[in-house]
Write a protein that holds these residues in place. Structure first.
Motif, PDB file in Angstrom:
ATOM      1  N   UNK A 908       0.838  -1.215   0.000  1.00 25.86           N
ATOM      2  CA  UNK A 908       0.000   0.000   0.000  1.00 25.86           C
ATOM      3  C   UNK A 908       0.865   1.255   0.000  1.00 25.86           C
ATOM      4  N   UNK A 909       0.399   2.234  -0.784  1.00 27.84           N
ATOM      5  CA  UNK A 909       1.158   3.485  -0.882  1.00 27.84           C
ATOM      6  C   UNK A 909       0.852   4.409   0.290  1.00 27.84           C
ATOM      7  N   UNK A 910      -0.351   4.281   0.860  1.00 37.07           N
ATOM      8  CA  UNK A 910      -0.753   5.226   1.915  1.00 37.07           C
ATOM      9  C   UNK A 910      -0.035   4.882   3.224  1.00 37.07           C
ATOM     10  N   UNK A 911       0.629   5.845   3.859  1.00 35.17           N
ATOM     11  CA  UNK A 911       1.290   5.572   5.138  1.00 35.17           C
ATOM     12  C   UNK A 911       0.275   5.544   6.281  1.00 35.17           C
ATOM     13  N   UNK A 912       0.650   4.970   7.432  1.00 35.39           N
ATOM     14  CA  UNK A 912      -0.246   5.012   8.592  1.00 35.39           C
ATOM     15  C   UNK A 912      -0.577   6.460   8.964  1.00 35.39           C
ATOM     16  N   UNK A 913      -1.856   6.722   9.389  1.00 35.48           N
ATOM     17  CA  UNK A 913      -2.266   8.078   9.734  1.00 35.48           C
ATOM     18  C   UNK A 913      -2.849   8.171  11.136  1.00 35.48           C
ATOM     19  N   UNK A 914      -3.127   9.416  11.531  1.00 32.07           N
ATOM     20  CA  UNK A 914      -3.745   9.727  12.817  1.00 32.07           C
ATOM     21  C   UNK A 914      -2.959   9.089  13.964  1.00 32.07           C
ATOM     22  N   UNK A 915      -1.656   9.343  13.989  1.00 26.49           N
ATOM     23  CA  UNK A 915      -0.767   8.757  15.001  1.00 26.49           C
ATOM     24  C   UNK A 915      -0.911   9.548  16.298  1.00 26.49           C
ATOM     25  N   UNK A 916      -1.045   8.817  17.432  1.00 29.21           N
ATOM     26  CA  UNK A 916      -1.118   9.468  18.751  1.00 29.21           C
ATOM     27  C   UNK A 916      -0.328   8.638  19.746  1.00 29.21           C
ATOM     28  N   UNK A 917      -0.049   9.248  20.869  1.00 34.60           N
ATOM     29  CA  UNK A 917       0.701   8.527  21.889  1.00 34.60           C
ATOM     30  C   UNK A 917       0.331   9.010  23.280  1.00 34.60           C
ATOM     31  N   UNK A 918       0.526   8.117  24.252  1.00 36.04           N
ATOM     32  CA  UNK A 918       0.324   8.457  25.662  1.00 36.04           C
ATOM     33  C   UNK A 918       1.491   7.915  26.443  1.00 36.04           C
ATOM     34  N   UNK A 919       1.810   8.630  27.536  1.00 38.36           N
ATOM     35  CA  UNK A 919       2.958   8.272  28.356  1.00 38.36           C
ATOM     36  C   UNK A 919       2.492   7.655  29.666  1.00 38.36           C
ATOM     37  N   UNK A 920       3.211   6.658  30.116  1.00 38.48           N
ATOM     38  CA  UNK A 920       3.118   6.178  31.497  1.00 38.48           C
ATOM     39  C   UNK A 920       4.495   6.362  32.116  1.00 38.48           C
ATOM     40  N   UNK A 921       4.682   5.836  33.326  1.00 38.20           N
ATOM     41  CA  UNK A 921       5.968   6.077  33.986  1.00 38.20           C
ATOM     42  C   UNK A 921       7.126   5.420  33.245  1.00 38.20           C
ATOM     43  N   UNK A 922       6.896   4.275  32.604  1.00 36.76           N
ATOM     44  CA  UNK A 922       8.019   3.555  31.997  1.00 36.76           C
ATOM     45  C   UNK A 922       7.810   3.225  30.530  1.00 36.76           C
ATOM     46  N   UNK A 923       6.621   3.572  29.941  1.00 35.62           N
ATOM     47  CA  UNK A 923       6.381   3.241  28.537  1.00 35.62           C
ATOM     48  C   UNK A 923       5.709   4.408  27.852  1.00 35.62           C
ATOM     49  N   UNK A 924       5.790   4.383  26.527  1.00 37.35           N
ATOM     50  CA  UNK A 924       4.990   5.257  25.690  1.00 37.35           C
ATOM     51  C   UNK A 924       4.174   4.355  24.781  1.00 37.35           C
ATOM     52  N   UNK A 925       2.879   4.582  24.744  1.00 42.52           N
ATOM     53  CA  UNK A 925       1.977   3.772  23.931  1.00 42.52           C
ATOM     54  C   UNK A 925       1.624   4.566  22.683  1.00 42.52           C
TER      55      UNK A 925
END
Length: 1036
Positions: A908-925
């Motif tokens: 597929x030519x279309x890249x992943x979209x609507x990227x978001x993230x959340x932080x905890x004390x030891x990880x980023x989701x």
């Protein structure tokens, strides 16, 4: 009688007055001196220019007037004449060859005399048309040589030549096979070829100043009969003359060209001397720039090919135009004195010298004697004044030298040079008082002290030129001294006062010393003097004054005190050895003391290096002993250099160690047929001295080669061929002229050897063709060198295979498997060993799209015995046909049965979209919207994420089967760079790039970075390239 004498006396008085006035006013009269003279002039016939100007300008006071001569006869410059005088220049309007061609001279005159310029010729340049007659056709057997005659039309001066083939401007290049003589214009073809068919025309060009004119001949057709493939030896057709005459400084050109098959190579040599460094040019030409007498001699041209050689010899004879070695100069002489002038000129043939006075020939008469280059006057008279010229000439040219003779008659006159008014002198010393009035003829001189007439005595000397010398001076010598001068023109006197002072004395003299190079020393010198005068110190070395400012820091004054003149010598060198003299000086006297300084150092250069007893590997050297620089010579070293290298190298000698008392030695282990220069160095306990001047260049005698060629090998080529190769031997190992190679070969296991001679040192291969040679047959091969002195040793035997044959068998079980949308893997079973004649180099994979022809297939080759290959650059979702062939040096074998493979659809030519993230004390989701493949795209099987803490850290690859991933982070995490892309059977898709920032523990929503970044997102374009490269290398 008395009246006549009175008249003469009055005339001389007027002359004296005039000379004095001119000297005082600074406007001295003088005869003409040429500043510009006419030059040889070439005027093109038919030129748009309507005049010719011959230049002439002379410096004179009073100004000069001008006349011109043509062919020795004075020109009449009438108002309506074509000849005009502009200042001193002669201007000829509408010049005509029949009337104006000839030799011209400018005559410049004033009241002091007349001079004539050098002769200048006016000639007319022209080039007529070629004959209109048709030229005969030429028919020759292909492979033979042919000459086309140019037969240029009447012309002046010389021409340059080219040849046209068929049409303008298709000029024939001068290569090794074809040659155009610039002497005759003829075209030579050493060996005709099919491409030579056509029509030939001689193209002649005349160059006169900035005017160029060209004409060309009628065409002559060349046709060729059936080819004669036989080889034949060289035959020289273009020969330089038996005797070639040239002037020093000119460019000398010799031409030599030969017919032959193969095309002969041309070599040049000087038979009676070494090759000059001034030689330039290509094979058919030998050109010597700025020829000199050292270039005289016999020269040989040699044409050589595989069938033989031909030679031609001729001499170069160098002549020279006259050139002055000694000339006359302006002279003032006293009336009644004698005068001798001399003019000496070099040249070949030897120049004759004649004399002119005021432009007219001068011969011996009365008081004047003319003898070749010498002119003598006895008892000069005023009428001898005038302009004189000596003229040296031979058949190559004429040179003029001019000078003015002024005969003077002057009464004594002290105004320019009176006796010094105050004359200080040192007690017990000596004083010299010159008496130098201006007078002609020389005046009679008398001296008085007060009223006392001085005569020669033990303390008083009056020299022949009137100088008064007083010795052992005392206080009683003080007083007035008067010089009286008289000649038949008159009398005069001049007075000075002598004052006696205390004498200058050296109180501490320098002492002799002995030091080594590089050491320091101070030479002492103290003095006493009359306190009313200044004292100065000077130093000299071997009677030459020492200039402290130009001593490069070696000399300086050791003390600033007036009575101390010590000399400090720093870093003493050999040139500082000698006799040092300290002189303490006042204005009235001086005192001197000397000391000798000896500086010891390495020996000076030996002299007169002579080479004799020249052999092939040795010469005998002799030299003369140089200065030992005050330390005995212990031994000598001998160095040499060749034309191949400018570096001097120490040579082996016999004896090995050359003692310091020797003046001859043998140099051994030389290279035969090599040009050498030698030099000698002497050494002592203080080091090695400067080298001698190089010896004259010599060439060792020829000898048979002593080394076999290296790099013997070969193989390859066309069917039924054996190719043998080797490394061409360097000039160092050729040992003689006529160099080449002898190649011996036989089938492995047979008895008889075949031999072939390959001429020329630069040859590097031999091809043997025979229909009986089977493919990839082993041959035993060896090689040796030869020259005209004999043959050298043979090399070790090498095995060389004849030309291979293409593989006969094909690979089988070919399998092609699509890997990605643009890549595939191909594997196969190898060909059987018996189906390859020669060395299998590898396999060639051919692949082409369904519907295309196999001839248009793309190709990939493998090396060695591998049986698989990875092919890239394919089109997605495309059906390909694939076949494999074996190949060797002879070519490729038959193809395997073809197989088919279809590449996968692209990711597929279309890249992943609507990227978001959340932080905890030891990880980023990190989350994103899933990518759904279109109908023409391959399925999505997962995601790849390239994660990097900062721009300097190494990236980490994470794989996710869903559109979410949790990544562990350190406590001090602030930001990270992330790339996310889809992956599947068709490969990896386009990445989305984000810059994750920790913002007080809150999450940040980012829109599709492939379409438009959110205001919070930083898109890293510079690092994207690096990330793409890294993710490509880490793809699964």
């Amino acid at each position: 009688m008395g009246g006549a004498a009175g008249f003469i006396h009055a005339s001389l008085a007027v002359c004296t007055f005039l000379v004095w006035c001119q000297a005082q006013s600074g406007t001295r009269n003088y005869g003409p001196v040429f500043e510009e003279q006419p030059s040889h002039t070439l005027f093109p016939e038919g030129s748009a220019e309507e005049k010719v100007t011959l230049s002439c300008r002379a410096r004179a006071n009073p100004p000069a007037t001008y006349r011109w001569k043509m062919n020795g006869t004075e020109l009449k410059l009438e108002p309506d004449s074509r000849y005009r005088l502009v200042a001193g220049d002669l201007v000829i309007s509408n010049p005509v060859k029949a009337k104006d061609s000839g030799s011209y001279q400018c005559v410049a005159s004033n009241s002091r005399g007349t001079v004539v310029s050098r002769e200048a010729s006016l000639r007319f340049g022209f080039l007529q048309e070629f004959s209109a007659e048709e030229r005969d056709p030429v028919k020759i057997t292909e492979g033979w040589g042919v000459m086309f005659t140019c037969s240029p039309p009447p012309h002046y001066p010389g021409l340059s030549y080219r040849w046209l083939l068929n049409e303008f401007p298709n000029f024939i290049p001068a290569d090794g096979r074809r040659f155009i003589s610039q002497t005759t214009g003829n075209l030579y073809i050493a060996k005709t070829e099919a491409s030579d068919l056509g029509n030939y025309s001689c193209f002649a060009t005349s160059h006169i100043d900035f005017i160029t004119k060209s004409v060309f001949s009628k065409f002559s057709r060349l046709s060729l009969a059936a080819e004669d493939a036989r080889q034949f030896p060289p035959s020289i057709k273009a020969r330089f003359p038996t005797d070639t005459y040239a002037l020093t400084g000119q460019l000398v050109t010799l031409e030599c060209f030969a017919f032959g098959n193969p095309v002969p190579r041309i070599k040049w040599r000087k038979l009676d001397g070494p090759q000059s460094s001034k030689w330039i040019g290509s094979e058919p030409l030998l050109q010597i720039q700025h020829a000199g007498f050292e270039d005289e001699g016999t020269y040989e041209c040699e044409a050589e090919n595989a069938k033989g050689r031909d030679t031609h010899q001729g001499r170069i004879i160098i002549h020279a135009q006259p050139d002055w070695l000694d000339v006359i100069s302006d002279t003032e002489a006293d009336i009644g004195s004698d005068l001798r002038w001399s003019c000496v000129a070099s040249g070949k043939p030897r120049p004759t010298v004649r004399w002119l006075r005021d432009g007219q020939p001068l011969t011996s008469q009365n008081r004047i004697e003319v003898s070749g280059g010498e002119l003598r006057f006895s008892k000069l008279v005023l009428e001898d004044s005038g302009m004189y010229q000596c003229v040296a000439e031979n058949k190559h040219g004429t040179v003029y030298a001019s000078a003015e003779l002024t005969v003077q008659a002057l009464a004594p006159d002290f105004r320019l040079n009176p006796v010094k008014r105050l004359i200080p002198a040192a007690r017990s010393g000596k004083v010299i008082i010159p008496c130098q009035p201006r007078a002609a003829p020389k005046a009679t001189v008398l001296w008085t002290k007060g009223t006392e007439l001085l005569v020669n005595s033990s303390r008083v000397t009056i020299t022949a030129d009137g100088t008064l010398i007083l010795q052992n001076i005392s206080k009683s010598d003080e007083g007035k001294y008067t010089c009286f001068a008289e000649n038949f023109m008159g009398k005069a006197n001049s007075t000075g006062i002598l004052s006696v002072r205390d004498a200058t004395k050296i109180t501490l003299a320098p002492s002799s010393a002995d030091i080594n190079v590089g050491e320091n020393l101070t030479l002492q010198c103290h003095a006493s003097h009359d306190p009313t005068m200044d004292l100065t110190f000077t130093w000299s070395l071997d009677d030459f004054p020492i200039d402290f400012d130009k001593s490069e820091g070696h000399y300086r004054r050791a003390s600033a005190k007036e009575a101390i003149g010590d000399l400090s010598i720093s870093n003493a060198q050999l040139r500082h050895s000698g006799r040092y003299t300290c002189t303490a000086q006042t204005v009235v006297d001086s005192a001197s003391e000397s000391a000798t300084l000896t500086v010891r150092g390495p020996p000076g250069p030996p002299g007169g290096v002579v080479v004799r007893d020249i052999g092939d590997t040795s010469v005998q050297l002799s030299w003369s002993r140089g200065f030992d620089n005050h330390s005995p010579i212990a031994r000598y070293l001998i160095e040499a250099r060749t034309l191949l290298s400018s570096q001097w190298k120490q040579m082996r000698t016999n004896p090995i160690n050359i003692e310091g008392n020797a003046e001859t030695a043998q140099v051994v282990n030389l290279i035969p047929w090599m040009d050498y220069e030698f030099r000698v160095l002497a050494s002592n306990i203080l080091g090695i001295g400067e080298p001698s001047l190089p010896s004259s260049k010599i060439r060792t005698k020829e000898a048979a080669p002593t080394v076999a060629p290296s790099g013997l090998g070969g193989g390859g080529g066309a069917p039924n061929e054996l190719i043998i190769t080797w490394t061409p031997m360097l000039r160092d190992y050729q040992n003689g002229d006529g160099f080449g190679y002898i190649v011996s070969f036989r089938r492995k296991g047979s008895q008889a050897w075949l031999r072939a001679r390959v001429p020329h040192a630069e040859s590097l291969h031999f091809v043997y063709r025979n229909e009986s040679i089977a493919p990839y047959t082993p041959f035993e091969v060896k090689i040796k060198a030869y020259n005209r002195k004999g043959e050298g040793p043979e090399s070790l035997t090498a095995i060389v295979y004849s030309a291979e044959e293409e593989p006969k068998g094909a690979p089988y079980r070919v399998i092609a498997k699509s890997v990605l949308s643009s890549e595939m893997d191909v594997s196969w079973e190898p060909v059987e060993p018996g189906e390859v004649t020669g060395v299998l180099l590898g396999y060639e994979i051919r692949y082409w799209k369904d519907g295309d022809k196999e001839e248009a297939a793309d190709r990939v080759r493998t090396a060695g015995l591998v049986t698989s290959a990875h092919v890239t650059g394919l089109n997605p979702n495309t059906n390909y046909h694939v076949s494999v062939r074996a190949y060797n040096r002879a070519g490729t074998g038959p193809p395997s049965p073809s197989t088919n493979v279809t590449t996968t659809r692209p990711p597929p030519k279309r890249p992943p979209g609507n990227i978001s993230w959340t932080f905890s004390s030891s990880t980023v989701s990190i989350k994103w919207d899933p990518v759904v493949a279109k109908a023409d795209e391959s399925a999505v099987t997962g995601y790849k994420m390239l994660y990097r803490q900062d721009s300097h850290s190494a990236p980490t690859l994470y794989l996710a089967s869903k559109s979410q991933i949790d990544i562990p982070i350190p406590e001090d995490f602030t930001h990270a760079f992330v790339q996310i892309r889809v992956t599947g059977p068709g490969g990896d898709g386009t990445p989305a790039e984000v810059h994750i920032l920790r913002n007080s523990g809150t999450s940040m929503m980012v829109e599709d970075s492939g379409t438009r970044p959110a205001p919070h997102v930083v898109v890293i374009t510079t690092n994207s390239l690096l990330m793409v490269a890294l993710i490509s290398s880490l793809e699964l």
